[in-house]
Design an enzyme around this catalytic site. Structure first.
Site, PDB file in Angstrom:
ATOM      1  CE1 TYR A 154      -3.728   2.480   0.623  1.00 26.32           C
ATOM      2  CE2 TYR A 154      -2.322   3.332   2.379  1.00 26.32           C
ATOM      3  CZ  TYR A 154      -3.423   3.461   1.557  1.00 26.32           C
ATOM      4  OH  TYR A 154      -4.224   4.581   1.664  1.00 26.32           O
ATOM      5  CE  LYS A 158      -3.520   5.052  -1.950  1.00 29.31           C
ATOM      6  NZ  LYS A 158      -4.514   5.473  -2.967  1.00 29.31           N
ATOM      7  CB  ILE A 187     -10.269   9.170   6.402  1.00 31.75           C
ATOM      8  CG1 ILE A 187      -9.149  10.144   5.976  1.00 31.75           C
ATOM      9  CG2 ILE A 187     -11.641   9.813   6.225  1.00 31.75           C
ATOM     10  CD1 ILE A 187      -9.094  11.443   6.749  1.00 31.75           C
TER      11      ILE A 187
END
Length: 256
Positions: A154, A158, A187
């Site tokens: 991941y 990014k 988030i």
């Protein structure tokens, strides 16, 4: 921050940050094209956006990792709405794993979804964005510009999006197409649970955000959506090549 008569494509709009972004743009009068894999969720988001703006979004059930779906999405937007002004590359996944236990299959899934799909959809969208002098906002992560153990594929994906954002911003600048990215911290969405966290682990993860984020809490999707809309708007007309952290100060922190 007026998007009347502006066509905005948002991928992964059926939940999380994509859903919040769709509703935020609906409030600003955008003509929405929304994609997602979950038909029921996408239909629900579309109805909520229509209730906000009075305009019916173009809903396109699609999987960003399928090249034929990406081509169909762009073709249908141009055929139905006539142009494209803003591309929000939001669709993405997260996966846990280190160099010791991340399989090549997991690596491929993450990179294909988070990087290759963005590359391909952007490639297809760029000719239309050049015509409209539009712009692109990519969804990156604080994991793209800071390093964290346990989410190796991941984080790599990014970091690739950050560099993709800067490079394409320079390539398209002379054609007046802006390219920027937002880099959220934690988030509150379902992405971590879909990535494998159980409820107890997730609750502890959110509690730890009080220490890992300078503002003492995780963020909410609407805070990211507001930043996406700003970068896509004429209010940001002299901003390109930016990777903007929306992370409660997490990127600025270090152990003491």
């Amino acid at each position: 921050m007026d998007f009347k008569n502006k066509v905005v494509l948002i991928t992964g709009a059926s939940s999380g940050i994509g859903e919040a972004t769709a509703k935020y743009f609906a409030n600003l009068g955008a003509l929405l094209a929304l994609t997602g894999r979950n038909v029921d969720n996408l239909t629900k988001v579309g109805a909520e956006c229509e209730a906000i703006s009075g305009g019916k979004p173009l809903l396109l059930v699609a999987d960003v990792i399928k090249p034929e779906d990406n081509k169909r999405v762009i073709d249908e937007i141009i055929a139905t709405l006539g142009k494209l002004d803003v591309l929000v590359n939001n669709a993405g996944i997260i996966a846990n794993g280190s160099i010791e236990n991340t399989s090549l299959e997991q690596y491929d899934e993450v990179m294909n979804t988070n990087v290759k799909a963005v590359y391909h959809l952007t490639m297809l969208a760029v000719p239309h964005l050049i015509k409209s002098k539009g712009n692109i906002v990519n969804l990156s992560s604080v994991a793209g510009n800071r390093s964290f153990p346990g989410i190796l594929a991941y984080g790599m994906s990014k970091a690739a999006i950050d560099q993709f954002t800067r490079c394409t911003a320079l390539e398209l600048a002379e054609k007046q197409v802006r390219v920027n990215a937002v880099n959220p911290g934690v988030i509150i969405t379902d992405i971590h649970k879909r990535g494998g966290m159980d409820e107890k682990t997730y609750e502890a993860f959110l509690e730890k955000c009080k220490q890992t984020h300078a503002l003492g809490r995780p963020g909410v999707p609407e805070e990211v959506a507001a930043t996406i809309a700003f970068l896509a708007s004429d209010a940001a007309s002299f901003i390109t090549g930016v990777t903007l952290n929306v992370d409660g100060g997490r990127h600025a922190m270090c152990p003491r």
